[in-house]
Motif scaffolding. Structure first.
Motif, PDB file in Angstrom:
ATOM      1  N   LEU A 206       0.828  -1.214   0.000  1.00 39.07           N
ATOM      2  CA  LEU A 206       0.000   0.000   0.000  1.00 39.07           C
ATOM      3  C   LEU A 206       0.860   1.262   0.000  1.00 39.07           C
ATOM      4  CD1 LEU A 206      -2.867  -0.918   2.474  1.00 39.07           C
ATOM      5  CD2 LEU A 206      -3.018  -0.566   0.009  1.00 39.07           C
ATOM      6  N   MET A 207       1.954   1.205   0.746  1.00 36.93           N
ATOM      7  CA  MET A 207       2.745   2.420   0.949  1.00 36.93           C
ATOM      8  C   MET A 207       4.144   2.245   0.352  1.00 36.93           C
ATOM      9  SD  MET A 207       0.807   4.214   3.363  1.00 36.93           S
ATOM     10  CE  MET A 207       1.975   5.113   4.354  1.00 36.93           C
ATOM     11  N   GLN A 208       4.218   1.531  -0.768  1.00 38.30           N
ATOM     12  CA  GLN A 208       5.504   1.132  -1.314  1.00 38.30           C
ATOM     13  C   GLN A 208       6.481   2.287  -1.483  1.00 38.30           C
ATOM     14  OE1 GLN A 208       6.806  -0.857  -5.260  1.00 38.30           O
ATOM     15  NE2 GLN A 208       4.916  -1.755  -4.554  1.00 38.30           N
ATOM     16  N   LYS A 209       5.960   3.388  -2.059  1.00 39.17           N
ATOM     17  CA  LYS A 209       6.836   4.527  -2.351  1.00 39.17           C
ATOM     18  C   LYS A 209       7.482   5.029  -1.062  1.00 39.17           C
ATOM     19  CE  LYS A 209       5.649   8.684  -3.376  1.00 39.17           C
ATOM     20  NZ  LYS A 209       4.518   9.555  -3.661  1.00 39.17           N
ATOM     21  N   HIS A 210       6.641   5.206  -0.030  1.00 37.78           N
ATOM     22  CA  HIS A 210       7.149   5.718   1.243  1.00 37.78           C
ATOM     23  C   HIS A 210       8.101   4.737   1.881  1.00 37.78           C
ATOM     24  CE1 HIS A 210       4.754   9.221   1.298  1.00 37.78           C
ATOM     25  NE2 HIS A 210       3.620   8.575   1.256  1.00 37.78           N
ATOM     26  N   PHE A 211       7.736   3.463   1.812  1.00 44.75           N
ATOM     27  CA  PHE A 211       8.536   2.421   2.454  1.00 44.75           C
ATOM     28  C   PHE A 211       9.959   2.432   1.903  1.00 44.75           C
ATOM     29  CE2 PHE A 211      10.064  -1.720   3.470  1.00 44.75           C
ATOM     30  CZ  PHE A 211       9.380  -2.094   4.602  1.00 44.75           C
ATOM     31  N   ILE A 212      10.068   2.430   0.583  1.00 47.01           N
ATOM     32  CA  ILE A 212      11.389   2.368  -0.032  1.00 47.01           C
ATOM     33  C   ILE A 212      12.132   3.674   0.174  1.00 47.01           C
ATOM     34  CG2 ILE A 212      12.565   2.165  -2.263  1.00 47.01           C
ATOM     35  CD1 ILE A 212      10.577  -0.039  -2.907  1.00 47.01           C
ATOM     36  N   ALA A 213      11.407   4.788   0.107  1.00 45.19           N
ATOM     37  CA  ALA A 213      12.052   6.075   0.366  1.00 45.19           C
ATOM     38  C   ALA A 213      12.654   6.079   1.765  1.00 45.19           C
ATOM     39  CB  ALA A 213      11.042   7.201   0.227  1.00 45.19           C
ATOM     40  N   GLY A 214      11.944   5.501   2.718  1.00 47.72           N
ATOM     41  CA  GLY A 214      12.440   5.472   4.089  1.00 47.72           C
ATOM     42  C   GLY A 214      13.654   4.574   4.239  1.00 47.72           C
ATOM     43  N   LEU A 215      13.562   3.383   3.663  1.00 47.46           N
ATOM     44  CA  LEU A 215      14.649   2.415   3.822  1.00 47.46           C
ATOM     45  C   LEU A 215      15.926   2.876   3.158  1.00 47.46           C
ATOM     46  CD1 LEU A 215      13.485  -1.241   3.328  1.00 47.46           C
ATOM     47  CD2 LEU A 215      14.520  -0.185   5.305  1.00 47.46           C
ATOM     48  N   THR A 216      15.794   3.595   2.053  1.00 50.96           N
ATOM     49  CA  THR A 216      16.985   3.917   1.281  1.00 50.96           C
ATOM     50  C   THR A 216      17.442   5.346   1.521  1.00 50.96           C
ATOM     51  OG1 THR A 216      15.619   4.537  -0.591  1.00 50.96           O
ATOM     52  CG2 THR A 216      16.425   2.288  -0.544  1.00 50.96           C
ATOM     53  N   LEU A 217      16.903   5.960   2.572  1.00 50.90           N
ATOM     54  CA  LEU A 217      17.323   7.321   2.896  1.00 50.90           C
ATOM     55  C   LEU A 217      18.831   7.341   3.111  1.00 50.90           C
ATOM     56  CD1 LEU A 217      15.831  10.114   3.835  1.00 50.90           C
ATOM     57  CD2 LEU A 217      16.771   9.447   6.019  1.00 50.90           C
ATOM     58  N   GLY A 218      19.516   8.152   2.359  1.00 50.39           N
ATOM     59  CA  GLY A 218      20.959   8.226   2.512  1.00 50.39           C
ATOM     60  C   GLY A 218      21.714   7.350   1.527  1.00 50.39           C
ATOM     61  N   ALA A 219      20.984   6.494   0.784  1.00 48.74           N
ATOM     62  CA  ALA A 219      21.662   5.627  -0.181  1.00 48.74           C
ATOM     63  C   ALA A 219      22.130   6.418  -1.399  1.00 48.74           C
ATOM     64  CB  ALA A 219      20.741   4.492  -0.619  1.00 48.74           C
ATOM     65  N   VAL A 220      21.583   7.616  -1.555  1.00 49.13           N
ATOM     66  CA  VAL A 220      22.018   8.494  -2.633  1.00 49.13           C
ATOM     67  C   VAL A 220      22.416   9.818  -2.004  1.00 49.13           C
ATOM     68  CG1 VAL A 220      21.392   9.595  -4.778  1.00 49.13           C
ATOM     69  CG2 VAL A 220      20.338   7.448  -4.152  1.00 49.13           C
TER      70      VAL A 220
ATOM     71  N   PRO B  88      32.274   3.058  -7.408  1.00 48.96           N
ATOM     72  CA  PRO B  88      32.566   4.325  -6.720  1.00 48.96           C
ATOM     73  C   PRO B  88      31.340   5.236  -6.617  1.00 48.96           C
ATOM     74  CG  PRO B  88      34.303   3.815  -8.283  1.00 48.96           C
ATOM     75  CD  PRO B  88      33.219   2.802  -8.510  1.00 48.96           C
ATOM     76  N   GLN B  89      30.480   5.172  -7.619  1.00 46.47           N
ATOM     77  CA  GLN B  89      29.284   6.023  -7.569  1.00 46.47           C
ATOM     78  C   GLN B  89      28.247   5.478  -6.587  1.00 46.47           C
ATOM     79  OE1 GLN B  89      27.826   7.849 -11.221  1.00 46.47           O
ATOM     80  NE2 GLN B  89      29.334   6.639 -12.335  1.00 46.47           N
ATOM     81  N   LEU B  90      28.401   4.225  -6.201  1.00 42.29           N
ATOM     82  CA  LEU B  90      27.427   3.597  -5.293  1.00 42.29           C
ATOM     83  C   LEU B  90      27.896   3.657  -3.843  1.00 42.29           C
ATOM     84  CD1 LEU B  90      26.480   0.422  -7.349  1.00 42.29           C
ATOM     85  CD2 LEU B  90      25.105   2.459  -6.992  1.00 42.29           C
ATOM     86  N   LYS B  91      28.930   4.430  -3.569  1.00 37.39           N
ATOM     87  CA  LYS B  91      29.537   4.412  -2.244  1.00 37.39           C
ATOM     88  C   LYS B  91      28.540   4.647  -1.096  1.00 37.39           C
ATOM     89  CE  LYS B  91      33.597   5.922   0.084  1.00 37.39           C
ATOM     90  NZ  LYS B  91      34.331   7.133   0.359  1.00 37.39           N
ATOM     91  N   PRO B  92      27.664   5.655  -1.201  1.00 34.91           N
ATOM     92  CA  PRO B  92      26.731   5.847  -0.077  1.00 34.91           C
ATOM     93  C   PRO B  92      25.853   4.623   0.166  1.00 34.91           C
ATOM     94  CG  PRO B  92      26.596   7.675  -1.636  1.00 34.91           C
ATOM     95  CD  PRO B  92      27.492   6.666  -2.246  1.00 34.91           C
ATOM     96  N   ALA B  93      25.389   3.988  -0.931  1.00 37.71           N
ATOM     97  CA  ALA B  93      24.553   2.793  -0.770  1.00 37.71           C
ATOM     98  C   ALA B  93      25.349   1.669  -0.133  1.00 37.71           C
ATOM     99  CB  ALA B  93      24.001   2.359  -2.122  1.00 37.71           C
ATOM    100  N   THR B  94      26.600   1.528  -0.542  1.00 33.40           N
ATOM    101  CA  THR B  94      27.431   0.464   0.020  1.00 33.40           C
ATOM    102  C   THR B  94      27.642   0.683   1.512  1.00 33.40           C
ATOM    103  OG1 THR B  94      28.560   0.318  -2.097  1.00 33.40           O
ATOM    104  CG2 THR B  94      29.607  -0.771  -0.240  1.00 33.40           C
ATOM    105  N   PHE B  95      27.849   1.931   1.888  1.00 30.32           N
ATOM    106  CA  PHE B  95      28.065   2.212   3.311  1.00 30.32           C
ATOM    107  C   PHE B  95      26.843   1.790   4.135  1.00 30.32           C
ATOM    108  CE2 PHE B  95      27.698   5.143   6.958  1.00 30.32           C
ATOM    109  CZ  PHE B  95      28.827   4.731   7.645  1.00 30.32           C
ATOM    110  N   ILE B  96      25.653   2.182   3.682  1.00 27.28           N
ATOM    111  CA  ILE B  96      24.453   1.810   4.441  1.00 27.28           C
ATOM    112  C   ILE B  96      24.265   0.304   4.441  1.00 27.28           C
ATOM    113  CG2 ILE B  96      21.957   2.070   4.587  1.00 27.28           C
ATOM    114  CD1 ILE B  96      22.251   4.816   3.636  1.00 27.28           C
ATOM    115  N   ALA B  97      24.508  -0.338   3.291  1.00 25.57           N
ATOM    116  CA  ALA B  97      24.368  -1.791   3.223  1.00 25.57           C
ATOM    117  C   ALA B  97      25.304  -2.451   4.230  1.00 25.57           C
ATOM    118  CB  ALA B  97      24.671  -2.277   1.804  1.00 25.57           C
TER     119      ALA B  97
END
Lengths: 315, 345
Positions: free
Chosen positions: A300-314, B258-267
């Motif tokens: 139901l809340m997929q967008k929010h869920f993934i946004a939350g989990l991946t916060l900081g991944a980019v 190298p471009q995935l570094k932030p994701a790798t850190f969290i993983a």
């Protein structure tokens, strides 16, 4: 090893990829699909040793029916209840309406899980929006250290908290109550949620807050009328995550509760399985029921869920 | 919160709170969350360190005193300890005394000679190392799914599915998967002509079997992190590298990762924490067995402190302290990385 975009490759490879996807998915989810199939097989299939054949007939209704138990209307079980919603040994009561249940305690565990998870989510949202606001907006000396305290606390192993928290819960008279679990979960999840909220608030345009200050708006009004409305997507993302974490918690459920009156479904399923030992069709159905709410929440809340989990991944 | 001072009616002089509003507000907002966190997380850590210096079964014994007119004295009732309950001359006073006894570092000394502790520590190490496989596996699946075709969004969410399910259910699902003879794995092996394999009943394989079950949701988690990271990979850089002749592993290693570094850190963070927190799967799948071969520190601690084998709170706390110190190394590293990022603001 970085696949080219599929649009740029040959049509043969493109259709090959399309065919590979479902196969890979089935392989990936095989253990789960097996359980789903178990849950619609009749008992007889297991006693005759046909574990991996197609169900001899569709027994989904009777299996899931057993998981939910049998329910009959009752009147006397619900007289004199103080709360509009009560689930006790006798009956499930909604105001004056009551149902007697029989067979398995699964529904009761589910009810407990809901009554533990929802208040926790509300509590965490309130507390962490406040701590996140304090740490994200204001500059003061110990800001970063308090923030790090929340982050570090969120990473500690549960076992280092176990003995004292169990003691504290016993002393408060909250052992084996839903309230005892809720209080602990709120406190612990506040660590993670503060990290989440603070980073989100940091990324908000600070000019908005400064503009409000120039206008002479009181600080608490800035929280309520400026920051909180902007936090809505972050709060939604966090709420789904916390919901899933708490619903799936097993360790604290075992440490702080025992028995059907307060145990959530993760802990209850082991008693359920003990009750139906070796009845794989029922245990499978029970597992699927227990796993369903977070799954539904996720879809139901997929967008929010993934946004939350991946916060900081980019960055 | 309003200005109650009656001496000054001048509008230029504001109240004490108003003057310090910006300095005070953060503390008022922090207070409830901080209190909760301190009571349930920060103090308990210190308390656990303290408890680990005691021999304690977690129970408080009632204090007995002599009843009026009995031949026995108060001191004698106390000396009887729990046996006072059977003595008609003694009665409970309604007060309780802790049975904790200070023993210094004895719990830790005992740990050094404890074979089960050693096994648990080794298993923790296995978990830590093997669990990290989730990161490359997650990256691999993410690369596989990082395309735009019809229905790919649904595929991505279905691949993520295992992470949403509780570890309890994952444990159950995998313990049925591993069932001797009847289980899917065994059926498959036998169909291929191999001997059956009782994964969870064999002390040599059981831990690996559980780790494999744990890798399933963890890989899904790393996959979703990398999928998000891949969205931000600059396609122009990839094209430029391709024109320069970058291919295969070199492309992945020098351009993409190298471009995935932030994701790798969290993983990395979530996988390490997940590995050291492993409890649910072990408890559900083997309950520490066979012959205690699948215990890890978190499980052994629980077993010592709270299970039917006895309530040794002090000893359990000592195990928890060791686990905490291991975790502290990683926590310090995570915080240090975060601190560097913060300074870069």
């Amino acid at each position: 090893m970085f696949p080219r975009p599929i649009e740029k490759s040959s049509p043969a490879w493109r259709s090959g990829y399309q065919a590979l996807l479902p196969l890979a998915l089935i392989m990936w989810l095989l253990p789960l699909l097996a359980v789903a199939m178990f849950s619609i097989k009749p008992d007889a299939d297991f006693t005759t040793g046909n574990y991996w054949t197609w169900p001899s007939y569709f027994a989904g209704f009777e299996n899931y029916g057993t998981v939910f138990g049998t329910w009959t209307r009752t009147v006397d079980g619900c007289v004199g209840n103080l709360w509009p919603l009560v689930f006790n040994d006798d009956a499930f009561c909604l105001f004056g309406f009551g149902w007697d249940y029989d067979g398995s305690d699964m529904v009761r565990y589910m009810f407990n899980s809901i009554m533990i998870t929802i208040p926790t989510v509300i509590g965490v949202v309130i507390l962490s929006s406040m701590t996140g606001f304090a740490l994200g907006v204001y500059k003061f000396k110990s800001n970063l250290w308090i923030f790090f305290m929340f982050v570090a606390g969120n990473f500690v192993p549960f076992q280092i908290l176990m003995v004292p928290v169990r003691d504290l819960t016993l002393d408060l008279g909250l052992y084996n109550t839903k309230m005892g679990l809720v209080l602990f979960h709120i406190a612990f999840q506040t660590g993670f949620a503060t990290l989440f909220m603070r980073n989100f608030i940091r990324a908000l345009p600070f000019e908005l807050i400064e503009a409000a200050r120039v206008e002479g708006v009181a600080e608490w009004r800035i929280y309520w009328f400026v920051v909180l409305p902007l936090l809505k997507p972050a709060l939604a993302a966090m709420a789904v995550l916390i919901f899933t974490f708490i619903w799936n918690d097993f360790f604290w459920a075992v440490v702080l509760t025992q028995g059907a009156e307060s145990q959530p479904v993760t802990a209850g399923i082991t008693s359920f399985n003990a009750q139906f030992r070796a009845a794989y069709h029922l245990m499978s159905a029970g597992s699927i029921v227990a796993a369903l709410p977070p799954v539904a929440m996720f879809f139901l809340m997929q967008k929010h869920f993934i946004a939350g989990l991946t916060l900081g991944a980019v960055k | 919160m309003t200005d109650l001072s009656t001496q000054s009616h001048s509008p230029t002089k504001r109240g004490w709170y108003k003057r310090h509003e910006i300095a005070l507000t953060p503390w008022l907002f922090l207070l409830p969350g901080f209190l909760f966190f301190a009571v349930y997380v920060i103090f308990p850590i210190a308390q656990s360190f303290n408890v680990s210096l005691y021999a304690w079964d977690g129970l408080d014994r009632p204090i007995y005193a002599a009843v009026e007119g009995a031949e026995i004295t108060d001191a004698e009732c106390t000396a009887l300890g729990p046996r006072a309950r059977g003595n008609p001359g003694c009665a409970e006073t309604g007060e309780f005394a802790s049975t904790a006894e200070y023993i210094g570092l004895e719990n830790y000394q005992e740990l050094l000679g404890d074979r089960n502790f050693e096994i648990s520590l080794w298993n923790n190490l296995k978990w830590l190392v093997l669990y990290l496989l989730a990161i490359p596996m997650g990256l691999f699946i993410a690369l596989f799914l990082n395309q735009t075709v019809f229905g790919i969004r649904l595929y991505k969410s279905l691949f993520f599915f295992p992470f949403v399910i509780s570890q309890v259910v994952v444990g159950l699902v995998f313990s049925w998967f591993y069932l001797p003879d009847a289980g899917l794995l065994d059926s498959f092996l036998q169909w291929l002509g191999f001997d059956g394999l009782n994964v969870l009943g064999n002390p040599d394989y059981a831990t690996y079997g559980i780790i494999a079950a744990g890798l399933w949701p963890q890989t899904a988690y790393c996959m979703i992190l990398y999928l998000t990271g891949l969205n931000a990979v600059d396609p122009e850089q990839v094209e430029a590298a391709r024109l320069d002749g970058a291919k295969g592993w070199k492309m992945l290693w020098y351009v993409i990762i190298p471009q995935l570094k932030p994701a790798t850190f969290i993983a990395f963070v979530v996988t390490i924490i997940g590995a050291l927190r492993s409890f649910d799967l072990i408890s559900i799948m083997t309950n520490g067995g066979p012959f205690g071969s699948t215990r890890v520190l978190s499980f052994y601690m629980f077993e010592k402190a709270l299970s039917e084998y006895g309530f040794r709170m002090g000893y359990g706390a000592a195990i928890a302290v060791v686990l905490f110190l291991i975790m502290l190394v990683f926590i310090a590293y995570f915080l240090w990385s975060m601190y560097r990022d913060e300074r870069g603001y």
